[in-house]
Design a protein around this motif. Structure first.
Motif, PDB file in Angstrom:
ATOM      1  N   LYS A 165      37.295  41.955  46.783  1.00 16.46           N
ATOM      2  CA  LYS A 165      37.584  40.814  47.599  1.00 16.46           C
ATOM      3  C   LYS A 165      37.494  39.329  46.863  1.00 16.46           C
ATOM      4  O   LYS A 165      36.199  39.106  46.349  1.00 16.46           O
ATOM      5  CB  LYS A 165      36.844  40.870  48.906  1.00 16.46           C
ATOM      6  CG  LYS A 165      37.182  41.965  49.782  1.00 16.46           C
ATOM      7  CD  LYS A 165      36.249  41.965  51.127  1.00 16.46           C
ATOM      8  CE  LYS A 165      36.744  43.022  51.880  1.00 16.46           C
ATOM      9  NZ  LYS A 165      35.788  43.141  53.195  1.00 16.46           N
ATOM     10  N   GLU A 166      38.492  38.631  46.906  1.00 14.24           N
ATOM     11  CA  GLU A 166      38.609  37.184  46.366  1.00 14.24           C
ATOM     12  C   GLU A 166      37.828  36.468  47.455  1.00 14.24           C
ATOM     13  O   GLU A 166      38.553  35.883  48.225  1.00 14.24           O
ATOM     14  CB  GLU A 166      39.832  36.714  45.610  1.00 14.24           C
ATOM     15  CG  GLU A 166      39.671  35.533  44.889  1.00 14.24           C
ATOM     16  CD  GLU A 166      40.897  35.544  44.205  1.00 14.24           C
ATOM     17  OE1 GLU A 166      41.346  34.189  43.766  1.00 14.24           O
ATOM     18  OE2 GLU A 166      41.408  36.407  43.517  1.00 14.24           O
ATOM     19  N   SER A 183      36.790  33.054  46.187  1.00 15.80           N
ATOM     20  CA  SER A 183      37.567  32.049  45.715  1.00 15.80           C
ATOM     21  C   SER A 183      37.899  32.204  44.155  1.00 15.80           C
ATOM     22  O   SER A 183      37.664  33.444  43.733  1.00 15.80           O
ATOM     23  CB  SER A 183      36.371  30.690  45.779  1.00 15.80           C
ATOM     24  OG  SER A 183      35.191  30.877  44.925  1.00 15.80           O
ATOM     25  N   GLN A 184      38.113  31.026  43.476  1.00 18.42           N
ATOM     26  CA  GLN A 184      38.635  31.264  42.140  1.00 18.42           C
ATOM     27  C   GLN A 184      37.313  31.883  41.397  1.00 18.42           C
ATOM     28  O   GLN A 184      37.522  32.377  40.366  1.00 18.42           O
ATOM     29  CB  GLN A 184      39.003  30.283  41.541  1.00 18.42           C
ATOM     30  CG  GLN A 184      40.370  29.709  42.057  1.00 18.42           C
ATOM     31  CD  GLN A 184      40.775  28.257  41.405  1.00 18.42           C
ATOM     32  OE1 GLN A 184      40.251  27.784  40.425  1.00 18.42           O
ATOM     33  NE2 GLN A 184      41.865  27.858  41.788  1.00 18.42           N
ATOM     34  N   THR A 185      36.103  31.555  41.652  1.00 19.15           N
ATOM     35  CA  THR A 185      34.919  31.765  40.881  1.00 19.15           C
ATOM     36  C   THR A 185      33.962  32.767  41.666  1.00 19.15           C
ATOM     37  O   THR A 185      33.037  33.154  41.222  1.00 19.15           O
ATOM     38  CB  THR A 185      34.250  30.760  40.744  1.00 19.15           C
ATOM     39  OG1 THR A 185      33.694  29.957  41.730  1.00 19.15           O
ATOM     40  CG2 THR A 185      34.939  29.669  39.692  1.00 19.15           C
ATOM     41  N   GLN A 186      34.452  33.072  43.120  1.00 21.05           N
ATOM     42  CA  GLN A 186      33.428  34.022  43.800  1.00 21.05           C
ATOM     43  C   GLN A 186      34.022  35.245  44.148  1.00 21.05           C
ATOM     44  O   GLN A 186      35.206  35.157  44.925  1.00 21.05           O
ATOM     45  CB  GLN A 186      32.837  33.267  44.723  1.00 21.05           C
ATOM     46  CG  GLN A 186      31.784  31.976  44.613  1.00 21.05           C
ATOM     47  CD  GLN A 186      30.480  32.430  44.344  1.00 21.05           C
ATOM     48  OE1 GLN A 186      30.167  33.735  44.723  1.00 21.05           O
ATOM     49  NE2 GLN A 186      29.787  31.475  43.662  1.00 21.05           N
ATOM     50  N   LYS A 187      33.692  36.322  43.842  1.00 20.54           N
ATOM     51  CA  LYS A 187      34.141  37.700  44.061  1.00 20.54           C
ATOM     52  C   LYS A 187      33.085  38.528  44.995  1.00 20.54           C
ATOM     53  O   LYS A 187      31.875  38.413  44.670  1.00 20.54           O
ATOM     54  CB  LYS A 187      34.548  38.471  43.016  1.00 20.54           C
ATOM     55  CG  LYS A 187      35.432  37.714  41.690  1.00 20.54           C
ATOM     56  CD  LYS A 187      36.622  36.926  42.278  1.00 20.54           C
ATOM     57  CE  LYS A 187      37.207  36.103  41.169  1.00 20.54           C
ATOM     58  NZ  LYS A 187      38.650  35.690  41.862  1.00 20.54           N
ATOM     59  N   HIS A 217      36.256  47.011  38.034  1.00 21.12           N
ATOM     60  CA  HIS A 217      37.289  45.529  38.372  1.00 21.12           C
ATOM     61  C   HIS A 217      37.305  44.544  37.284  1.00 21.12           C
ATOM     62  O   HIS A 217      37.954  43.564  37.168  1.00 21.12           O
ATOM     63  CB  HIS A 217      36.738  45.032  39.725  1.00 21.12           C
ATOM     64  CG  HIS A 217      37.177  45.971  40.964  1.00 21.12           C
ATOM     65  ND1 HIS A 217      38.239  46.356  41.418  1.00 21.12           N
ATOM     66  CD2 HIS A 217      35.870  46.742  41.532  1.00 21.12           C
ATOM     67  CE1 HIS A 217      37.898  47.170  42.430  1.00 21.12           C
ATOM     68  NE2 HIS A 217      36.925  47.424  42.627  1.00 21.12           N
ATOM     69  N   LEU A 219      35.439  42.720  35.749  1.00 15.96           N
ATOM     70  CA  LEU A 219      34.745  41.326  35.838  1.00 15.96           C
ATOM     71  C   LEU A 219      33.496  40.816  34.946  1.00 15.96           C
ATOM     72  O   LEU A 219      32.962  41.951  34.317  1.00 15.96           O
ATOM     73  CB  LEU A 219      33.898  41.142  37.333  1.00 15.96           C
ATOM     74  CG  LEU A 219      34.930  41.387  38.538  1.00 15.96           C
ATOM     75  CD1 LEU A 219      33.917  41.508  39.971  1.00 15.96           C
ATOM     76  CD2 LEU A 219      36.154  40.488  38.501  1.00 15.96           C
TER      77      LEU A 219
END
Length: 450
Positions: free
Chosen positions: A6-7, A9-13, A82, A84
């Protein structure tokens, strides 16, 4: 095992992870059996206690060991699945805590929050329009440096035929007592050099030391103003007893060929010195101009590329800058614990600058990746040798210092950024314009805004 990305934000997954009950049961049985073989349980022979008895007696230990084994492995698998690249340790949040009381009967569900670098979509970075303004070097600039060199070559010579005058340096021992604070610790300083009429010298000291000669002893009071820069003296009245040990006058050399030759083996005359100084000043002006041009390029890149920054990196960069400020203050004799200092305001300011610097660095890295800009081992070796020559150290000493600062990888990063900036300059639309003082430019801008 099931995972879902789940995204946030651009920097938080966030990764939702579920370990199925069968996988949990297998590990639960294995760990339980290991405890049964090793445990001593009253009423049972060593190693023969039933599994359910062992699970009851060592419930917490078995659960802890199971989680310690399964959770990190599941998290690492999910992150790899994923693709990351986490910045630091992921944050774990257990969801189905009921499953922990009935291990092997229900899936274990949890999620991890992962902070990552943002995905940067590059806009225009070639053909950026930027101005280059190079400060011209004047005869006055050259003479100013000569004046500074002359001052540096000055010497203090004893005065024997008169008393101290304005501009003389008086060396004396000072003993001072606080007039209105009899219990305060007295001031005792030896061999203090006082330039009569000099900057920072209070008028009373200058007046009382005028006309003195070696072995003169005088007693006088000094009332320091409330805004005096030394807070321990501000607003205080001190009675000094001063004994003069020397009176000297500063003598500066004549500006001639002999003095010029004394400044270096490669300088043969005053004309040669002026020529070399002008060349050095022109090189400095060119370097400043190129530095400003590159800074303007980065500023335009940052202004035209909006993206979120990871809090972890911004906080780290802010702390690094804050530590540097504190070190500088201590080096200048300023106490960073002074309650009058507004550190919250300073931190906010440093955080803004840290964010700006990070945006610039990330953009340069992205452009370097896009343009396949790399740094060779030979380039790193050449840079280390250049640093060694500039700092008058051996390459081995420089490597030792670099090891403490992140090793040769830090050199590679700086070189890659430099090469990327060179690439941007080479592909920019640079216009050479007439030099203007920055103050004048800001005044023009102010007038336009009015």
């Amino acid at each position: 095992m099931k995972t879902e990305l789940k995204e946030i934000s651009q920097t938080q997954k966030q990764i939702d992870i579920e370990i199925d009950a069968d996988a949990v049961r297998k590990v639960y049985d294995r760990i339980s059996d290991q405890y049964a073989k090793a445990a001593s349980v009253p009423g049972f022979r060593p190693g023969h206690a039933p599994r359910n008895v062992v699970r009851t007696r060592f419930k917490d230990q078995i659960r802890t060991e199971l989680l310690r084994e399964m959770i990190p492995e599941a998290v690492q698998h999910a992150i790899s699945e994923h693709n990351l690249e986490p910045l630091g340790e992921p944050q774990l949040n257990l969801e189905n805590t009921e499953a922990l009381d009935h291990l092997g009967q229900q899936p274990i569900s949890f999620n991890v929050n992962v902070e990552v670098l943002p995905e940067i979509k590059l806009g225009k970075y070639k053909g950026i329009e930027v101005d280059r303004r190079t400060r011209p070097v004047t005869d006055e600039d050259v003479e100013q440096v000569i004046s500074q060199l002359r001052e540096n070559s000055a010497s203090l010579q004893p005065v024997e035929d008169r008393g101290a005058q304005l501009g003389d340096t008086v060396t004396a021992n000072f003993h001072g007592v606080f007039v209105n604070e009899p219990d305060a610790e007295p001031i005792n300083v030896q061999d203090v050099d006082v330039v009569l009429g000099g900057e920072g010298v209070v008028q009373e000291i200058t007046d009382n030391l005028m006309g003195t000669v070696p072995d003169t002893e005088k007693t006088f009071a000094v009332a320091y103003p409330a805004d005096f820069n030394a807070k321990g003296l501000a607003g205080k009245t001190i009675e000094y007893t001063v004994k003069v040990s020397a009176v000297r006058i500063k003598e500066v050399p004549d500006v001639d060929d002999e003095w010029a030759e004394s400044l270096g083996d490669e300088i043969e005359s005053l004309a040669d010195l002026r020529k070399r100084l002008r060349s050095d000043l022109e090189t400095q002006a060119s370097n400043e101009s190129e530095g400003k041009l590159r800074a303007d390029l980065v500023r335009q890149l940052v202004d035209t590329h909006a993206f979120e920054l990871p809090d972890r990196l911004v906080d780290h960069q802010t702390e690094h800058r804050l530590e540097s400020v504190v070190r500088d203050m201590i080096g200048q004799g300023i106490d960073p614990r002074n309650p009058q200092l507004d550190w919250e305001k300073a931190r906010d300011s440093l955080k803004d600058q840290a964010g700006y610097d990070l945006r610039g660095s990330l953009l340069l890295e992205q452009i370097a990746d896009e343009e396949k800009i790399d740094v060779s081992d030979q380039e790193i070796e050449d840079e280390i040798n250049a640093l060694a020559a500039a700092s008058k150290q051996s390459p081995e000493q420089v490597r030792g210092i670099l090891t403490k600062q992140g090793g040769e990888r830090s050199i590679a990063g700086r070189l890659r950024n430099r090469k990327t900036l060179d690439f941007l300059v080479a592909n920019a639309r640079v216009t050479d314009k007439e030099w203007k003082e920055e103050k004048q430019e800001s005044e023009v801008g102010s007038q336009k805004s009015e």
